[in-house]
Design an enzyme around this catalytic site. Structure first.
Site, mmCIF file in Angstrom:
data_model
loop_
_atom_site.group_PDB
_atom_site.id
_atom_site.type_symbol
_atom_site.label_atom_id
_atom_site.label_comp_id
_atom_site.label_asym_id
_atom_site.label_seq_id
_atom_site.Cartn_x
_atom_site.Cartn_y
_atom_site.Cartn_z
ATOM 1 N N HIS A 282 15.157 12.824 25.627
ATOM 2 C CA HIS A 282 13.931 13.106 24.879
ATOM 3 C C HIS A 282 13.125 14.213 25.561
ATOM 4 C CE1 HIS A 282 10.125 12.258 22.728
ATOM 5 N NE2 HIS A 282 9.575 12.467 23.909
ATOM 6 N N GLU A 283 12.980 14.134 26.885
ATOM 7 C CA GLU A 283 12.237 15.169 27.610
ATOM 8 C C GLU A 283 12.939 16.517 27.497
ATOM 9 O OE1 GLU A 283 9.271 14.659 28.822
ATOM 10 O OE2 GLU A 283 9.423 12.566 28.185
ATOM 11 N N HIS A 286 12.154 18.391 24.301
ATOM 12 C CA HIS A 286 10.939 19.220 24.272
ATOM 13 C C HIS A 286 11.247 20.644 24.729
ATOM 14 C CE1 HIS A 286 8.086 16.220 23.084
ATOM 15 N NE2 HIS A 286 8.380 15.422 24.082
ATOM 16 N N GLU A 364 7.043 15.219 19.071
ATOM 17 C CA GLU A 364 7.671 14.007 19.573
ATOM 18 C C GLU A 364 8.795 13.550 18.649
ATOM 19 O OE1 GLU A 364 7.190 12.653 22.498
ATOM 20 O OE2 GLU A 364 5.653 14.166 22.938
#
Length: 427
Positions: A282-283, A286, A364
Protein backbone atom coordinates in the site's frame (compact mmCIF):
# COMPACT_ATOMS: atom_id res chain seq x y z
CA UNK A 1 -9.34 47.49 2.64
CA UNK A 2 -9.68 49.29 5.97
CA UNK A 3 -8.24 47.78 9.13
CA UNK A 4 -11.72 47.55 10.65
CA UNK A 5 -12.88 45.51 7.65
CA UNK A 6 -10.00 43.05 8.09
CA UNK A 7 -10.74 42.82 11.83
CA UNK A 8 -14.38 41.98 11.10
CA UNK A 9 -13.46 39.50 8.36
CA UNK A 10 -10.89 37.74 10.52
CA UNK A 11 -13.20 37.62 13.55
CA UNK A 12 -15.97 36.21 11.36
CA UNK A 13 -13.78 33.39 10.07
CA UNK A 14 -12.42 32.62 13.54
CA UNK A 15 -15.93 32.33 14.98
CA UNK A 16 -17.25 30.47 11.93
CA UNK A 17 -14.41 27.93 12.02
CA UNK A 18 -14.85 27.43 15.77
CA UNK A 19 -18.59 26.90 15.48
CA UNK A 20 -18.12 24.56 12.52
CA UNK A 21 -15.58 22.48 14.43
CA UNK A 22 -17.88 22.27 17.45
CA UNK A 23 -20.79 21.30 15.19
CA UNK A 24 -18.72 18.59 13.48
CA UNK A 25 -17.51 17.24 16.83
CA UNK A 26 -21.11 17.15 18.03
CA UNK A 27 -22.20 15.20 14.96
CA UNK A 28 -19.37 12.72 15.40
CA UNK A 29 -20.12 12.32 19.11
CA UNK A 30 -23.80 11.59 18.52
CA UNK A 31 -23.12 9.25 15.60
CA UNK A 32 -20.50 7.17 17.41
CA UNK A 33 -22.55 7.01 20.61
CA UNK A 34 -25.66 5.95 18.69
CA UNK A 35 -23.82 2.99 17.09
CA UNK A 36 -21.65 1.92 20.02
CA UNK A 37 -23.84 -1.04 21.05
CA UNK A 38 -23.77 -2.92 17.76
CA UNK A 39 -20.85 -3.99 15.58
CA UNK A 40 -21.49 -3.19 11.89
CA UNK A 41 -22.54 -6.44 10.15
CA UNK A 42 -19.53 -6.33 7.80
CA UNK A 43 -17.21 -6.64 10.83
CA UNK A 44 -19.28 -9.01 12.96
CA UNK A 45 -16.97 -11.98 12.37
CA UNK A 46 -13.74 -10.08 13.08
CA UNK A 47 -14.53 -7.49 15.75
CA UNK A 48 -16.00 -8.34 19.12
CA UNK A 49 -18.59 -6.03 20.68
CA UNK A 50 -16.23 -5.25 23.55
CA UNK A 51 -13.53 -4.06 21.12
CA UNK A 52 -16.09 -1.98 19.22
CA UNK A 53 -17.23 -0.35 22.45
CA UNK A 54 -13.63 0.33 23.51
CA UNK A 55 -13.09 2.10 20.19
CA UNK A 56 -16.24 4.14 20.75
CA UNK A 57 -15.12 5.13 24.25
CA UNK A 58 -11.69 6.14 22.96
CA UNK A 59 -13.22 8.17 20.11
CA UNK A 60 -15.66 9.93 22.43
CA UNK A 61 -12.90 10.79 24.90
CA UNK A 62 -10.78 12.21 22.07
CA UNK A 63 -13.73 14.31 20.94
CA UNK A 64 -14.23 15.68 24.45
CA UNK A 65 -10.56 16.55 24.61
CA UNK A 66 -10.84 18.10 21.14
CA UNK A 67 -13.58 20.43 22.34
CA UNK A 68 -11.29 21.75 25.05
CA UNK A 69 -8.24 21.88 22.79
CA UNK A 70 -10.11 23.72 20.01
CA UNK A 71 -11.57 26.26 22.43
CA UNK A 72 -8.21 26.93 24.07
CA UNK A 73 -6.44 27.25 20.71
CA UNK A 74 -9.07 29.73 19.53
CA UNK A 75 -8.72 31.77 22.71
CA UNK A 76 -4.93 31.83 22.29
CA UNK A 77 -5.30 32.93 18.66
CA UNK A 78 -7.58 35.80 19.63
CA UNK A 79 -5.21 36.71 22.46
CA UNK A 80 -2.24 36.93 20.12
CA UNK A 81 -4.10 39.00 17.51
CA UNK A 82 -7.24 40.99 18.33
CA UNK A 83 -6.43 41.33 22.04
CA UNK A 84 -2.93 42.63 21.32
CA UNK A 85 -0.71 39.84 22.66
CA UNK A 86 1.67 39.89 19.71
CA UNK A 87 1.77 43.68 19.81
CA UNK A 88 2.82 43.65 23.46
CA UNK A 89 5.42 40.94 22.89
CA UNK A 90 6.83 42.87 19.94
CA UNK A 91 7.14 46.02 22.03
CA UNK A 92 8.97 44.25 24.85
CA UNK A 93 11.39 42.39 22.58
CA UNK A 94 12.02 45.37 20.32
CA UNK A 95 12.81 47.72 23.20
CA UNK A 96 15.09 45.16 24.85
CA UNK A 97 17.02 43.89 21.82
CA UNK A 98 16.92 46.44 18.98
CA UNK A 99 18.98 49.27 20.57
CA UNK A 100 21.77 46.95 21.64
CA UNK A 101 21.92 44.25 18.99
CA UNK A 102 20.30 45.59 15.84
CA UNK A 103 17.41 44.72 13.51
CA UNK A 104 18.07 41.09 12.59
CA UNK A 105 18.78 39.87 16.15
CA UNK A 106 15.63 41.70 17.30
CA UNK A 107 13.50 39.94 14.70
CA UNK A 108 15.00 36.54 15.46
CA UNK A 109 14.45 37.16 19.16
CA UNK A 110 10.80 37.97 18.46
CA UNK A 111 10.32 34.74 16.51
CA UNK A 112 12.10 32.79 19.23
CA UNK A 113 10.07 34.34 22.05
CA UNK A 114 6.83 33.67 20.20
CA UNK A 115 7.78 30.03 19.57
CA UNK A 116 8.80 29.51 23.19
CA UNK A 117 5.60 31.00 24.60
CA UNK A 118 3.52 29.04 22.10
CA UNK A 119 5.16 25.78 23.14
CA UNK A 120 4.68 26.51 26.83
CA UNK A 121 1.00 27.27 26.25
CA UNK A 122 0.57 23.96 24.40
CA UNK A 123 2.41 21.78 26.94
CA UNK A 124 -0.50 21.30 29.37
CA UNK A 125 -2.80 20.05 26.63
CA UNK A 126 -0.10 17.80 25.15
CA UNK A 127 0.67 16.36 28.58
CA UNK A 128 -3.01 15.75 29.31
CA UNK A 129 -3.46 14.02 25.97
CA UNK A 130 -0.46 11.76 26.60
CA UNK A 131 -0.72 10.97 30.28
CA UNK A 132 -4.47 11.08 30.76
CA UNK A 133 -6.31 10.29 27.53
CA UNK A 134 -3.82 7.96 25.82
CA UNK A 135 -2.84 6.30 29.08
CA UNK A 136 -6.46 5.76 30.13
CA UNK A 137 -7.01 3.74 26.97
CA UNK A 138 -3.78 1.77 27.20
CA UNK A 139 -1.79 3.44 24.42
CA UNK A 140 0.76 5.59 26.25
CA UNK A 141 4.16 4.07 26.97
CA UNK A 142 6.01 7.31 27.68
CA UNK A 143 7.42 8.38 31.02
CA UNK A 144 7.49 11.97 32.18
CA UNK A 145 11.25 12.01 31.68
CA UNK A 146 10.91 10.83 28.09
CA UNK A 147 8.17 13.38 27.39
CA UNK A 148 10.21 16.28 28.79
CA UNK A 149 13.23 15.04 26.84
CA UNK A 150 11.22 15.09 23.63
CA UNK A 151 10.09 18.65 24.26
CA UNK A 152 13.67 19.77 24.84
CA UNK A 153 14.88 17.99 21.70
CA UNK A 154 12.13 19.57 19.63
CA UNK A 155 13.01 23.03 20.90
CA UNK A 156 16.70 22.50 20.18
CA UNK A 157 15.91 21.22 16.68
CA UNK A 158 13.74 24.27 16.08
CA UNK A 159 16.65 26.46 17.14
CA UNK A 160 19.31 24.59 15.14
CA UNK A 161 17.29 24.06 11.96
CA UNK A 162 14.65 26.77 12.09
CA UNK A 163 16.94 29.53 13.31
CA UNK A 164 19.20 29.67 10.22
CA UNK A 165 16.19 29.36 7.89
CA UNK A 166 14.39 32.19 9.68
CA UNK A 167 17.53 34.34 9.54
CA UNK A 168 17.90 33.67 5.82
CA UNK A 169 14.27 34.51 5.03
CA UNK A 170 14.36 37.67 7.15
CA UNK A 171 17.56 38.74 5.40
CA UNK A 172 15.96 38.09 1.99
CA UNK A 173 12.86 40.09 3.01
CA UNK A 174 15.06 43.06 3.83
CA UNK A 175 17.58 42.83 1.02
CA UNK A 176 15.95 41.32 -2.09
CA UNK A 177 13.57 44.13 -3.01
CA UNK A 178 9.91 43.85 -4.04
CA UNK A 179 10.34 40.29 -5.34
CA UNK A 180 11.73 39.04 -2.05
CA UNK A 181 8.83 36.59 -1.68
CA UNK A 182 10.00 34.59 -4.72
CA UNK A 183 13.53 34.23 -3.37
CA UNK A 184 12.20 33.39 0.10
CA UNK A 185 9.97 30.72 -1.40
CA UNK A 186 12.96 29.23 -3.18
CA UNK A 187 14.89 29.12 0.09
CA UNK A 188 11.95 27.44 1.85
CA UNK A 189 11.56 24.82 -0.90
CA UNK A 190 15.29 24.03 -0.79
CA UNK A 191 15.17 23.69 2.98
CA UNK A 192 12.12 21.39 2.79
CA UNK A 193 13.80 19.08 0.26
CA UNK A 194 16.99 19.00 2.32
CA UNK A 195 14.98 18.16 5.44
CA UNK A 196 13.34 15.22 3.67
CA UNK A 197 16.79 13.82 2.90
CA UNK A 198 18.34 14.30 6.33
CA UNK A 199 15.29 13.52 8.48
CA UNK A 200 15.44 9.71 8.36
CA UNK A 201 19.22 9.67 8.79
CA UNK A 202 19.92 12.34 11.39
CA UNK A 203 16.70 13.61 12.99
CA UNK A 204 14.43 10.61 13.47
CA UNK A 205 17.14 8.66 15.39
CA UNK A 206 17.14 11.44 18.01
CA UNK A 207 13.68 10.30 19.09
CA UNK A 208 13.62 6.58 18.29
CA UNK A 209 16.00 3.69 17.87
CA UNK A 210 16.19 2.17 14.39
CA UNK A 211 17.63 -1.32 13.96
CA UNK A 212 17.97 -3.35 10.76
CA UNK A 213 15.17 -5.83 10.18
CA UNK A 214 16.49 -9.28 11.14
CA UNK A 215 13.60 -11.56 10.16
CA UNK A 216 15.13 -13.22 7.09
CA UNK A 217 11.86 -14.71 5.87
CA UNK A 218 10.18 -11.30 6.00
CA UNK A 219 13.22 -9.66 4.36
CA UNK A 220 13.01 -12.12 1.47
CA UNK A 221 9.30 -11.47 1.09
CA UNK A 222 9.70 -7.70 1.19
CA UNK A 223 12.63 -7.81 -1.26
CA UNK A 224 10.52 -9.82 -3.68
CA UNK A 225 7.71 -7.26 -3.37
CA UNK A 226 10.09 -4.37 -3.95
CA UNK A 227 11.52 -6.10 -7.03
CA UNK A 228 8.03 -6.74 -8.44
CA UNK A 229 7.12 -3.10 -7.91
CA UNK A 230 10.38 -1.72 -9.30
CA UNK A 231 11.53 -0.06 -6.06
CA UNK A 232 14.77 -0.03 -4.16
CA UNK A 233 15.47 1.13 -0.62
CA UNK A 234 18.57 1.81 1.42
CA UNK A 235 17.40 -0.69 4.00
CA UNK A 236 14.61 -2.14 6.08
CA UNK A 237 14.44 -0.90 9.65
CA UNK A 238 12.46 -1.56 12.79
CA UNK A 239 11.55 1.45 14.92
CA UNK A 240 10.97 1.06 18.65
CA UNK A 241 7.58 2.75 18.50
CA UNK A 242 6.46 0.73 21.52
CA UNK A 243 8.65 2.95 23.74
CA UNK A 244 6.13 5.74 23.30
CA UNK A 245 2.86 4.25 22.13
CA UNK A 246 0.99 1.04 21.45
CA UNK A 247 -0.17 2.39 18.08
CA UNK A 248 1.28 0.64 15.02
CA UNK A 249 2.40 1.90 11.61
CA UNK A 250 4.85 1.51 8.73
CA UNK A 251 6.22 4.06 6.29
CA UNK A 252 8.50 4.61 3.31
CA UNK A 253 10.57 7.73 3.86
CA UNK A 254 13.34 9.82 2.38
CA UNK A 255 14.36 11.01 -1.08
CA UNK A 256 16.76 9.49 -3.56
CA UNK A 257 19.41 7.29 -2.00
CA UNK A 258 18.09 8.08 1.48
CA UNK A 259 14.86 6.10 0.96
CA UNK A 260 14.24 3.51 3.63
CA UNK A 261 11.39 1.27 4.77
CA UNK A 262 10.50 1.59 8.44
CA UNK A 263 8.28 -0.78 10.41
CA UNK A 264 7.05 -0.03 13.91
CA UNK A 265 7.91 -2.92 16.20
CA UNK A 266 4.27 -2.90 17.30
CA UNK A 267 3.25 -3.55 13.68
CA UNK A 268 5.55 -6.55 13.32
CA UNK A 269 4.26 -7.99 16.58
CA UNK A 270 0.64 -7.86 15.41
CA UNK A 271 0.68 -8.81 11.73
CA UNK A 272 1.63 -11.90 9.76
CA UNK A 273 4.32 -11.72 7.09
CA UNK A 274 1.66 -11.60 4.37
CA UNK A 275 -0.15 -8.77 6.12
CA UNK A 276 3.08 -6.80 6.57
CA UNK A 277 3.82 -7.25 2.87
CA UNK A 278 0.35 -5.99 1.97
CA UNK A 279 0.72 -2.90 4.18
CA UNK A 280 4.08 -2.12 2.57
CA UNK A 281 2.56 -2.65 -0.88
CA UNK A 282 0.00 0.00 0.00
CA UNK A 283 2.80 2.45 0.88
CA UNK A 284 4.59 1.61 -2.36
CA UNK A 285 1.33 2.29 -4.17
CA UNK A 286 1.52 5.91 -3.07
CA UNK A 287 4.93 6.20 -4.72
CA UNK A 288 3.90 4.26 -7.83
CA UNK A 289 0.95 6.59 -8.41
CA UNK A 290 3.19 9.57 -7.60
CA UNK A 291 0.93 10.65 -4.76
CA UNK A 292 3.92 11.83 -2.76
CA UNK A 293 5.28 13.85 -5.68
CA UNK A 294 1.86 15.33 -6.43
CA UNK A 295 1.40 16.36 -2.81
CA UNK A 296 4.84 17.94 -2.77
CA UNK A 297 4.08 19.89 -5.95
CA UNK A 298 0.72 20.99 -4.54
CA UNK A 299 2.37 22.03 -1.30
CA UNK A 300 5.02 24.03 -3.16
CA UNK A 301 2.42 25.73 -5.39
CA UNK A 302 0.26 26.62 -2.38
CA UNK A 303 3.29 27.95 -0.53
CA UNK A 304 4.28 30.05 -3.57
CA UNK A 305 0.83 31.63 -3.55
CA UNK A 306 1.16 32.14 0.18
CA UNK A 307 4.53 33.88 -0.12
CA UNK A 308 3.17 36.06 -2.93
CA UNK A 309 0.19 37.06 -0.79
CA UNK A 310 2.48 37.77 2.14
CA UNK A 311 4.69 39.90 -0.12
CA UNK A 312 1.70 42.11 -0.84
CA UNK A 313 0.33 42.15 2.70
CA UNK A 314 3.62 43.30 4.21
CA UNK A 315 3.15 46.60 2.37
CA UNK A 316 -0.40 47.15 3.63
CA UNK A 317 -0.90 49.06 6.88
CA UNK A 318 -4.33 47.47 7.44
CA UNK A 319 -2.72 44.01 7.63
CA UNK A 320 -1.01 44.97 10.88
CA UNK A 321 -3.55 47.24 12.50
CA UNK A 322 -6.49 45.05 11.49
CA UNK A 323 -4.94 42.12 13.37
CA UNK A 324 -4.07 43.99 16.52
CA UNK A 325 -0.47 45.08 15.94
CA UNK A 326 0.99 48.57 15.67
CA UNK A 327 3.70 48.31 13.00
CA UNK A 328 7.20 49.47 13.85
CA UNK A 329 8.07 52.96 12.70
CA UNK A 330 11.85 52.73 13.03
CA UNK A 331 12.47 49.00 12.70
CA UNK A 332 11.66 46.25 10.16
CA UNK A 333 8.22 44.65 10.38
CA UNK A 334 9.19 41.46 8.57
CA UNK A 335 9.11 39.13 11.61
CA UNK A 336 5.82 40.66 12.76
CA UNK A 337 4.36 40.06 9.29
CA UNK A 338 5.50 36.43 9.26
CA UNK A 339 3.90 35.77 12.65
CA UNK A 340 0.66 37.55 11.78
CA UNK A 341 0.37 35.63 8.52
CA UNK A 342 1.00 32.33 10.30
CA UNK A 343 -1.67 33.18 12.89
CA UNK A 344 -4.30 34.53 10.51
CA UNK A 345 -4.17 31.90 7.76
CA UNK A 346 -5.59 28.76 9.50
CA UNK A 347 -9.15 30.06 10.09
CA UNK A 348 -9.45 30.84 6.37
CA UNK A 349 -7.84 27.58 5.22
CA UNK A 350 -10.05 25.45 7.46
CA UNK A 351 -12.93 25.70 5.02
CA UNK A 352 -10.72 24.43 2.20
CA UNK A 353 -9.69 21.35 4.19
CA UNK A 354 -12.50 19.11 2.83
CA UNK A 355 -11.00 19.49 -0.66
CA UNK A 356 -7.58 18.25 0.46
CA UNK A 357 -9.20 15.49 2.54
CA UNK A 358 -11.16 14.30 -0.49
CA UNK A 359 -8.05 14.00 -2.67
CA UNK A 360 -6.20 12.24 0.14
CA UNK A 361 -8.98 9.64 0.46
CA UNK A 362 -8.95 9.16 -3.30
CA UNK A 363 -5.22 8.49 -3.16
CA UNK A 364 -5.76 5.90 -0.43
CA UNK A 365 -8.19 3.99 -2.63
CA UNK A 366 -5.63 3.98 -5.44
CA UNK A 367 -2.88 2.76 -3.09
CA UNK A 368 -5.20 0.00 -1.82
CA UNK A 369 -5.92 -1.08 -5.39
CA UNK A 370 -2.20 -1.20 -6.13
CA UNK A 371 -1.57 -3.27 -3.01
CA UNK A 372 -4.32 -5.72 -3.95
CA UNK A 373 -2.72 -6.14 -7.38
CA UNK A 374 0.83 -6.63 -6.05
CA UNK A 375 0.03 -8.68 -2.94
CA UNK A 376 -2.97 -10.28 -1.29
CA UNK A 377 -6.12 -8.21 -0.96
CA UNK A 378 -7.28 -10.58 1.77
CA UNK A 379 -4.06 -9.98 3.71
CA UNK A 380 -4.47 -6.22 3.36
CA UNK A 381 -8.06 -6.44 4.58
CA UNK A 382 -7.07 -8.51 7.59
CA UNK A 383 -4.16 -6.19 8.37
CA UNK A 384 -6.42 -3.15 8.32
CA UNK A 385 -9.01 -4.84 10.53
CA UNK A 386 -6.28 -5.69 13.05
CA UNK A 387 -4.96 -2.13 12.97
CA UNK A 388 -8.46 -0.69 13.39
CA UNK A 389 -8.97 -2.91 16.41
CA UNK A 390 -5.56 -2.36 17.97
CA UNK A 391 -5.72 1.41 17.43
CA UNK A 392 -9.32 1.57 18.67
CA UNK A 393 -10.42 3.40 15.53
CA UNK A 394 -14.16 3.81 15.29
CA UNK A 395 -15.93 1.78 12.61
CA UNK A 396 -18.94 4.12 12.59
CA UNK A 397 -17.81 7.72 11.89
CA UNK A 398 -20.22 10.46 10.91
CA UNK A 399 -20.12 11.01 7.10
CA UNK A 400 -19.94 14.81 7.33
CA UNK A 401 -17.14 14.61 9.90
CA UNK A 402 -15.33 12.24 7.55
CA UNK A 403 -15.59 14.72 4.68
CA UNK A 404 -13.83 17.41 6.71
CA UNK A 405 -11.20 15.48 8.63
CA UNK A 406 -10.54 11.98 7.33
CA UNK A 407 -7.45 11.62 5.18
CA UNK A 408 -8.26 7.88 4.85
CA UNK A 409 -11.61 6.39 3.82
CA UNK A 410 -13.79 5.00 6.64
CA UNK A 411 -13.18 1.33 7.40
CA UNK A 412 -16.44 0.05 5.92
CA UNK A 413 -16.02 1.87 2.60
CA UNK A 414 -12.34 1.01 2.33
CA UNK A 415 -12.78 -2.70 3.01
CA UNK A 416 -15.80 -2.88 0.72
CA UNK A 417 -13.72 -1.46 -2.13
CA UNK A 418 -10.94 -3.99 -1.45
CA UNK A 419 -13.44 -6.84 -1.39
CA UNK A 420 -14.72 -5.81 -4.81
CA UNK A 421 -11.16 -5.70 -6.14
CA UNK A 422 -10.42 -9.16 -4.72
CA UNK A 423 -13.59 -10.61 -6.20
CA UNK A 424 -12.85 -9.07 -9.58
CA UNK A 425 -9.33 -10.53 -9.54
CA UNK A 426 -10.58 -14.04 -8.81
CA UNK A 427 -13.56 -13.93 -11.19
Amino acid sequence: MQSSSLTLLFATFVVASLLTKLWLDGRQTRHVARHRDAVPPAFAQDVMLSAHQRAAAYTLDKLKFGLVSTSVSTAILIGWTLLGGLDQLNTVVRDAVLPRWGALPYQLALLGAFALIGNVLEWPLEAWNTFKLEQRHGFNRMTWGMWVGDQVKQMLLTLVLGGPLAALILWIMGAAGPQWWLWAWGAWVSFTLLLMVIFPIFIAPLFNKFTPLEDQALIARVNALMARCGFTAKGFFVMDGSRRSAHANAYFTGLGAAKRVVFFDTLLNKLTHGEVEAVLAHELGHFKHRHVLKRMVMMFVMSLLGFALLGWLTQQMFFYTGLGVRPNLSAPNDAVALLLFMLALPPFMFFVSPVFAYFSRRDEYEADAYACAQSSGQDLSQALIKLYKDNSATLTPDPVYVSFYYSHPPALERLSAMQQLTQAATA
